[in-house]
Motif scaffolding. Structure first.
Motif, PDB file in Angstrom:
ATOM      1  N   ARG A 229       0.811  -1.219   0.000  1.00 13.90           N
ATOM      2  CA  ARG A 229       0.000   0.000   0.000  1.00 13.90           C
ATOM      3  C   ARG A 229       0.844   1.269   0.000  1.00 13.90           C
ATOM      4  O   ARG A 229       0.375   2.341  -0.394  1.00 13.90           O
ATOM      5  CB  ARG A 229      -0.921   0.017   1.223  1.00 13.90           C
ATOM      6  N   ARG A 230       2.106   1.144   0.442  1.00 13.41           N
ATOM      7  CA  ARG A 230       2.938   2.330   0.634  1.00 13.41           C
ATOM      8  C   ARG A 230       3.269   3.014  -0.690  1.00 13.41           C
ATOM      9  O   ARG A 230       3.209   4.242  -0.786  1.00 13.41           O
ATOM     10  CB  ARG A 230       4.226   1.912   1.344  1.00 13.41           C
ATOM     11  N   TYR A 231       3.615   2.233  -1.683  1.00 15.92           N
ATOM     12  CA  TYR A 231       4.069   2.819  -2.943  1.00 15.92           C
ATOM     13  C   TYR A 231       2.929   2.885  -3.949  1.00 15.92           C
ATOM     14  O   TYR A 231       2.270   1.884  -4.232  1.00 15.92           O
ATOM     15  CB  TYR A 231       5.238   2.021  -3.505  1.00 15.92           C
ATOM     16  N   THR A 232       2.697   4.082  -4.476  1.00 15.48           N
ATOM     17  CA  THR A 232       1.568   4.309  -5.388  1.00 15.48           C
ATOM     18  C   THR A 232       2.003   4.503  -6.834  1.00 15.48           C
ATOM     19  O   THR A 232       1.158   4.650  -7.710  1.00 15.48           O
ATOM     20  CB  THR A 232       0.780   5.551  -4.944  1.00 15.48           C
ATOM     21  N   GLY A 233       3.304   4.547  -7.088  1.00 18.03           N
ATOM     22  CA  GLY A 233       3.786   4.764  -8.449  1.00 18.03           C
ATOM     23  C   GLY A 233       5.276   4.545  -8.537  1.00 18.03           C
ATOM     24  O   GLY A 233       5.917   4.056  -7.595  1.00 18.03           O
TER      25      GLY A 233
ATOM     26  N   GLU B  17       6.052   6.902  -2.974  1.00 18.73           N
ATOM     27  CA  GLU B  17       4.782   6.997  -2.257  1.00 18.73           C
ATOM     28  C   GLU B  17       3.889   8.069  -2.863  1.00 18.73           C
ATOM     29  O   GLU B  17       2.690   7.884  -3.013  1.00 18.73           O
ATOM     30  CB  GLU B  17       5.046   7.305  -0.781  1.00 18.73           C
ATOM     31  N   SER B  18       4.479   9.221  -3.191  1.00 17.41           N
ATOM     32  CA  SER B  18       3.763  10.338  -3.802  1.00 17.41           C
ATOM     33  C   SER B  18       4.800  11.272  -4.397  1.00 17.41           C
ATOM     34  O   SER B  18       6.003  11.158  -4.111  1.00 17.41           O
ATOM     35  CB  SER B  18       2.918  11.086  -2.764  1.00 17.41           C
TER      36      SER B  18
END
Length: 325
Positions: A233-237, A283-284
């Motif tokens: 869940r931590r990394y979004t891209g 993460e963002s």
């Protein structure tokens, strides 16, 4: 560790009576030769272990010999599991018990083992918190320990990340975990087991409600699963970066291990000066900007465009600030 294993051999013989070297080895997951050596070391340390030859023989303690592990209070017995963790023991409110139990354990050992235990204790020290930050304040940790040990639910006021930030919860504690100097409570709430950062507990009170911890709940297995889910869940891209040789050397001190491993797995050489391009998880955009700026001129963000743009904007603001007199 030899000293702890010798104590295990001693307690095995005390609890089970006569044991063969093979039985000792199987119990402690060591070789038979190691079991023979351990028994010899016990004898050299003054422990009255004798061998009974023949079929059905083995090693046993002299009749009437017992270690003197007596006089422990309930709190000291709990503290035994934290004897090598002075910082966490203080957090849990059992620092005095830890000191007492260590003294009693040392007094109970034969002279030879006592000297070895003291020597080992003198050369190992655990400092759980990570660098660059102070330990978190956890004033409600002892109360949570009490809730766990007495099997009672606890009412807490908790600060979380999303709105509303402060919420009231009734929790049924399952266990406590210390991760890199940070305490976490695993407890059942309205939607089943969840993880709560103890430092974010603003207030707590014991209740009269009994809280039965499921007999099949495995705290270690839950935590391993929680960490796996957290990483997913931590990394979004992802982002593509260019790193200098110096930047790559500095990477482990400035970014999480997942990012270092991604660089190692995807790095391709560019140019002739040792620079590489790599794809890393992020993460963002804002979070990636903060991490990459720590590397200064040793990194360049290539993609996505919004990361490259925000990096350029931040560098421009810094440059203008330093141009002012």
């Amino acid at each position: 560790m030899p000293a702890s294993r010798l104590l295990s051999v001693l307690l095995l013989l005390q609890a089970r009576g006569r044991m063969s070297a093979r039985a000792i080895a199987d119990e402690l997951h060591v070789s038979v030769r190691t079991a023979y050596r351990d028994v010899a070391r016990l004898q050299a340390a003054g422990v009255p272990v004798y061998a009974e030859p023949g079929r059905g023989g083995g090693y046993q303690l002299l009749d009437g010999y017992r270690t003197r592990l007596t006089g422990m209070s309930e709190g000291e017995a709990r503290a035994l599991f934290f004897a090598g963790l002075p910082g966490p023991a203080a957090d849990l409110g059992i620092a005095a018990e830890v000191i007492a139990v260590r003294l009693k354990l040392l007094a109970a050992l034969p002279a030879g083992l006592r000297e070895e235990a003291a020597r080992i204790a003198a050369v190992f020290h655990l400092d759980a918190p990570g660098w660059y930050r102070d330990p978190e304040r956890t004033p409600h940790l002892p109360l949570l320990v009490e809730a766990l040990l007495t099997g009672r639910a606890v009412d807490v006021r908790y600060r979380r990340w999303r709105a509303p930030q402060e919420v009231d919860r009734r929790l049924r504690p399952y266990g406590l975990v210390l991760k890199s100097g940070t305490w976490y409570l695993v407890a059942a709430g309205e939607k089943g087991p969840a993880t709560y950062r103890v430092a974010h507990v603003l207030d707590a009170a014991l209740t009269d409600e009994l809280s039965d911890r499921p007999a099949d709940f495995d705290l270690g297995a839950y935590w391993a699963s929680y960490l796996d889910d957290f990483r997913e869940r931590r990394y979004t891209g992802t982002a593509t970066i260019r790193l200098s040789p110096q930047g790559r050397r500095r990477l482990p001190d400035n970014v999480p291990p997942d990012v270092v491993r991604a660089v190692d797995a995807t790095a391709t050489a560019v140019g002739t000066e040792g620079w590489v391009e790599a794809v890393i998880p992020i993460e963002s955009t804002d979070h990636a900007r903060g991490e990459l700026l720590r590397l200064g001129a040793d990194v360049e963000a290539l993609a996505p465009p919004e990361l490259r743009r925000t990096m350029a904007e931040t560098v421009g603001i810094l440059a203008r600030a330093y141009e002012r007199r």
